[in-house]
Every structure is written in C-alpha cells, then in structure tokens.
Enzyme design. Structure first.
Site, mmCIF file in Angstrom:
data_model
loop_
_atom_site.group_PDB
_atom_site.id
_atom_site.type_symbol
_atom_site.label_atom_id
_atom_site.label_comp_id
_atom_site.label_asym_id
_atom_site.label_seq_id
_atom_site.Cartn_x
_atom_site.Cartn_y
_atom_site.Cartn_z
ATOM 1 N N ASN A 84 0.795 -1.238 0.000
ATOM 2 C CA ASN A 84 0.000 0.000 0.000
ATOM 3 C C ASN A 84 0.823 1.282 0.000
ATOM 4 O O ASN A 84 0.336 2.331 -0.400
ATOM 5 C CB ASN A 84 -1.061 -0.002 1.113
ATOM 6 C CG ASN A 84 -0.478 -0.075 2.498
ATOM 7 O OD1 ASN A 84 0.726 -0.282 2.675
ATOM 8 N ND2 ASN A 84 -1.313 0.085 3.497
ATOM 9 N N GLU A 105 4.992 -3.691 11.784
ATOM 10 C CA GLU A 105 3.680 -3.068 11.818
ATOM 11 C C GLU A 105 2.744 -3.945 10.995
ATOM 12 O O GLU A 105 2.948 -4.133 9.804
ATOM 13 C CB GLU A 105 3.740 -1.650 11.249
ATOM 14 C CG GLU A 105 2.489 -0.866 11.586
ATOM 15 C CD GLU A 105 1.816 -0.312 10.360
ATOM 16 O OE1 GLU A 105 0.656 -0.683 10.115
ATOM 17 O OE2 GLU A 105 2.456 0.468 9.637
ATOM 18 N N CYS A 134 -3.443 0.344 6.940
ATOM 19 C CA CYS A 134 -3.492 -0.286 8.276
ATOM 20 C C CYS A 134 -4.234 0.616 9.232
ATOM 21 O O CYS A 134 -4.893 0.148 10.155
ATOM 22 C CB CYS A 134 -2.109 -0.535 8.854
ATOM 23 S SG CYS A 134 -0.836 -0.728 7.680
HETATM 24 O O1 G3P Z 1 -0.987 0.963 6.055
HETATM 25 C C1 G3P Z 1 0.198 1.565 6.323
HETATM 26 C C2 G3P Z 1 0.137 2.516 7.479
HETATM 27 O O2 G3P Z 1 1.426 2.835 7.872
HETATM 28 C C3 G3P Z 1 -0.765 3.713 7.250
HETATM 29 O O3 G3P Z 1 -0.164 4.901 6.972
HETATM 30 O O4 G3P Z 1 -0.135 7.295 6.404
HETATM 31 O O5 G3P Z 1 -2.046 5.890 5.658
HETATM 32 O O6 G3P Z 1 -1.800 6.463 8.059
HETATM 33 P P1 G3P Z 1 -1.089 6.208 6.760
#
Ligand code: G3P
Length: 478
Positions: A158, A253, A287
């Site tokens: 992603n 993570e 996530c």
């Molecule tokens: O899914 C990856 C995670 O690190 C989300 O990042 O920037 O979308 O909150 P963000």
C-alpha cells in the site's frame, strides 16, 4: 530480457541467473503490467555479503556526509515523482494524486531523517560512577550510538515507496547498510525509488534491492544469518517472520482494526467527514483506516445518514482518473472482502448501499447494525467496506476496541476533552486520535501497535534509535 526490470546488487542493475521473472498484475486491467527478476538464494547471499562489507566503510563515513547523500537522494526522488507515481497507479491502483503525494512525502521523510540523524546521532551521554552506591568518582562512561549492521526492509504494497524509505533513511543515516525486498505489487515503483538513491551516489553495495518469489527467497532472507535487523510492514506474514527470525531487533507493523468511537455530543459532520477520509481513502487499504464505527445509539441514525450522503458522492473507477474508490490490489483480496460482506449479509447486517463489484473494483459500502457475531466486526477487510456497530454505553465501545487482537490506532469523537482523554487512556491501542481519523503521519510522530499490530515503535526518531545500539567506553581513573 529487456521486458523484465533488473534487480539492484553491488551498485549495479542485474538480470537474475534464474532466467525467471515474477509478473505484476495491474489491479485495474487484471493484466500483466510489468515483470521483475525472480532472484535466487545465491543472489541473496551475494547481496548479503556485499551489504556487510559496504556497511563497515559506511559506518566510518562522517555523519554529515551520510546526511548530505540522503538530502541528495530526497531531492532526486522528488524530481522523479512523475514516473514513480505512474508506477503506483499501474501496480497498486493508487489514485493518481495520492500516488504523487506518496512520493513527495517520501522525499520529505528522507530529508527529515537526515536532519534528525545528525542531531540525535551526534550526541551521546556522559555518566559518572559516584551516583551508584559504593562508587567513588573514578569511572567516566561515554556512550554513543553505533549501527547494527545490515537492515532488511520489507514494506507492503500500500506504500511501496513511502514505507520503504521510512526504513531505508533511518538505517542509512545511522550507518547501517540496507537490503530491500519490495512487495511484488509496487516492486517497480520501489526499483525506481532505489534508482534515485543510486543516482545520489551512495557507495556500491550499501543499498540493494532483491525481487522474487516469497516461496524462494522470503524465509531465506528473513532467516539469513547476515541480517542484523528486520523492519517489516504488512499482514500476518509478520507474525510468521517474528517466530522464525533470529536474535535481531524487529520493527513490525502488522495491520489494525482501528475503531472510531462516537459520543452523543460529537460534531457529527466532522465525524462523517473523518469516517469518509479514514474509512475510504485508498479504498480502505491502509493499516490505519477506520475499520469499525462504534456509535452511541441515540446519534446513530443521524450519523449513518450523514455518512451515507457522503458515500454517495465518492467517485468510483480508475486510478488514472483519480477516482476516490479504485480497484483493490488483487482478485484474492476482492474475494476476501466479498466473503466478509456475504457473511454480514447472511447474519442480517443492514446494507446502506447495494453491494456491487466488477473485477477488483468494489463500490463503497457501509454496513449498519453489525453485531459481534459477524466476521466484519473483527476482521480487517482492507477494502472499501465499513461496519457500524451501535453501542449503548462508552464502556461497550471501549470493550469492543480492546477485545480486538489488533491494537494499532483508534479515534474518539466528543466535544468533552476530559472524557476524550479518559477514553484514550482506556483504549488499548498504540495511538488514539481525538476528533480526527487515525493516521500514521506526520511522519516524525511515534507510530506503534499493541498485540498483533506490531513490535517496536516507528516514526523517524524511534526508527533511528531502533536501528542503532548503545556503545559505552568507560575511562577508569586511578
Ligand atoms: O498501512 C500503512 C500505514 O502505515 C498507514 O499509513 O499514512 O495511511 O496512516 P497512513
């Protein structure tokens, strides 16, 4: 074979001796978009060997010079934002504007890390012995931070660029070498990004990028004796890696089921806007996406209506057209999401929109009256489907949040700051956002998950620290 992107080893672009390649399927067209090398274990061994040798010299390179190279790479990365973003659009169906944002954010992250590194790595501690009982002032202890050696970085599909540089930059500024195994979807964007580091002029072998099949090189990489630290972002694979990895620091993570708790006094327009942004941006494939709404019954109808009105305005289609909702990353992902939707349907959830799917494209869907016996109450769809659970007390919401095997982030909406802080304290997650959707950024904030959501803490400063070890020198006075 000119059609297959080369991998990066010993500062050169190479063709694998396997003669095989891995196909990258465009999620939108469902046809092969690119091919990358299917590297062999022998090629991984070579990379590990050169990474180890390059690291020794790099650790002796002045910190300001390491920072200078990182700043250069950051600038080149930003210059190349167009072609890199284009790969993200084709490989992972990221909406065009978000794809550009990812690359720019990555350049900023690299620069910030270089700056942070020269500050925190340029400082050590000085301790004297007479603080501890029984000691005279005869021992002076000097501490500094030393690199770990070879860092293995495994980012997810992603954010193939951003979650790669969030591992690469701290590793390099701290004096480590770096081996990158990009996700298959996103591998070409990652190779492009690595090319920017190549152009910046880092020493040969300091950075490598190995592509290939997980079955051939996955375990081989993560269990390799040459690896001194693993930084991984992704799904369940991370749990398997943790069990198999050797005695090396792990930064993991691994997803979340971020709850959005909505109290009776919340600003419902603000909540609705954040549910859209939090739940549906990049089609829910984050996530930190809002993955379950826990709303007080008395305001549930009003909130659901507001969210419904906004869902109706989301554009659905191709990432090239910068649509809000784009095809999910793979057919298997779409099938998994559909499984969760069908389970909820069978168990009586209220569908706020009709379920619709074409290929990997799934229309945004809000499911109301979801109950804890439905899979979607607990599982991560990683798609544009959001469950709403109506609660009768705040405690019920907190209980649902804490009963999850995930504990990444969560959010609470209320005008009462005292309540918000108490709820934040009660939510067992790495971060709680008050009056906004969960998010990792800004990238210097600490970012961490509890339980199955991860090990260690990220964010620029934490990552630099995690990729170093404290070294002491003690001066003994007569
Ligand atoms: O899914 C990856 C995670 O690190 C989300 O990042 O920037 O979308 O909150 P963000």
């Amino acid at each position: 074979d000119g059609d297959v992107y080369k991998y990066y080893s010993e500062g050169e672009w190479k063709v694998s001796s396997s003669g095989k390649s891995v196909a990258i399927i465009n999620p939108t067209t469902r046809k092969t978009q690119y091919k990358v090398q299917a590297c062999t274990q022998a090629e991984v061994n070579k990379i590990m060997e050169t990474a180890k040798a390059a690291q020794k010299a790099w650790a002796k390179t002045p910190l300001w010079k390491r920072a200078e190279l990182l700043h250069k790479a950051a600038a080149i990365l930003k210059e190349h934002k167009g072609p890199i973003a284009e790969c993200l659009v084709k490989e992972i169906a990221k909406p065009a504007k978000d794809a550009v944002t990812e690359v720019v954010r990555s350049g900023d992250l690299v620069s910030y890390t270089a700056e942070e590194g020269v500050r925190i790595l340029g400082e050590g501690k000085f301790l004297v012995s007479d603080s501890f009982p029984g000691n005279e002032r005869t021992k002076y202890c000097l501490t500094s931070k030393i690199p770990l050696g070879v860092v293995l970085a495994i980012p997810p599909f992603n954010y193939p660029v951003n979650l790669a540089v969030s591992k690469i930059a701290p590793a390099l500024i701290a004096g480590n070498s770096l081996v990158l195994k990009p996700p298959t979807q996103g591998a070409v964007a990652a190779l492009h990004m690595v090319h920017c580091f190549h152009l910046a002029g880092f020493p040969k072998g300091l950075i490598s990028c190995v592509t290939g099949k997980g079955s051939e090189i996955g375990d081989f990489l993560t269990m390799h004796p040459g690896v001194n630290c693993i930084s991984f972002t992704g799904g369940d694979t991370g749990i398997a890696i943790s069990k198999k990895a050797g005695m090396v620091p792990l930064q993991m993570e691994l997803g979340g089921k971020d709850a959005c708790i909505v109290l009776e006094d919340a600003d419902l327009d603000l909540v609705a806007a954040n549910i859209i942004k939090g739940g549906f941006s990049y089609s829910g494939q984050r996530c930190t996406a809002v993955k379950v709404v826990l709303v007080m019954e008395s305001v549930a109808d009003a909130l659901v209506n507001k969210v419904k009105a906004r869902v109706a305005k989301l554009t659905v289609g191709a990432p090239e057209d910068d649509c809000d909702i784009t095809p999910v990353v793979s057919e298997s992902s779409a099938n998994f999401i559909e499984g969760l939707v069908m389970d909820a349907k069978q168990k009586g959830a209220t569908f706020c929109q009709e379920y619709r799917r074409e290929g990997n494209l799934i229309w945004p869907l809000l499911l109301d009256h979801v109950r804890p016996d439905m899979r979607i109450a607990w599982e991560e769809p990683f798609g544009p489907v959001l469950p709403v659970i109506r609660i009768n007390s705040v405690e019920e919401g907190i209980h649902h949040c804490n009963a999850s095997n995930f504990g990444l982030q969560g959010c609470v909406f209320t005008r009462d700051i005292n309540k918000a802080v108490l709820i934040s304290d009660a939510m067992e997650t790495g971060t709680v956002q008050i009056n906004s959707a969960p998010a990792r950024g800004p990238d210097h904030f600490p970012f961490q998950g509890l339980r199955d959501s991860g090990i260690g803490s990220q964010g620029v400063t934490n990552s630099i620290n995690l990729m170093t070890k404290v070294k002491s020198t003690v001066i003994n006075l007569p």
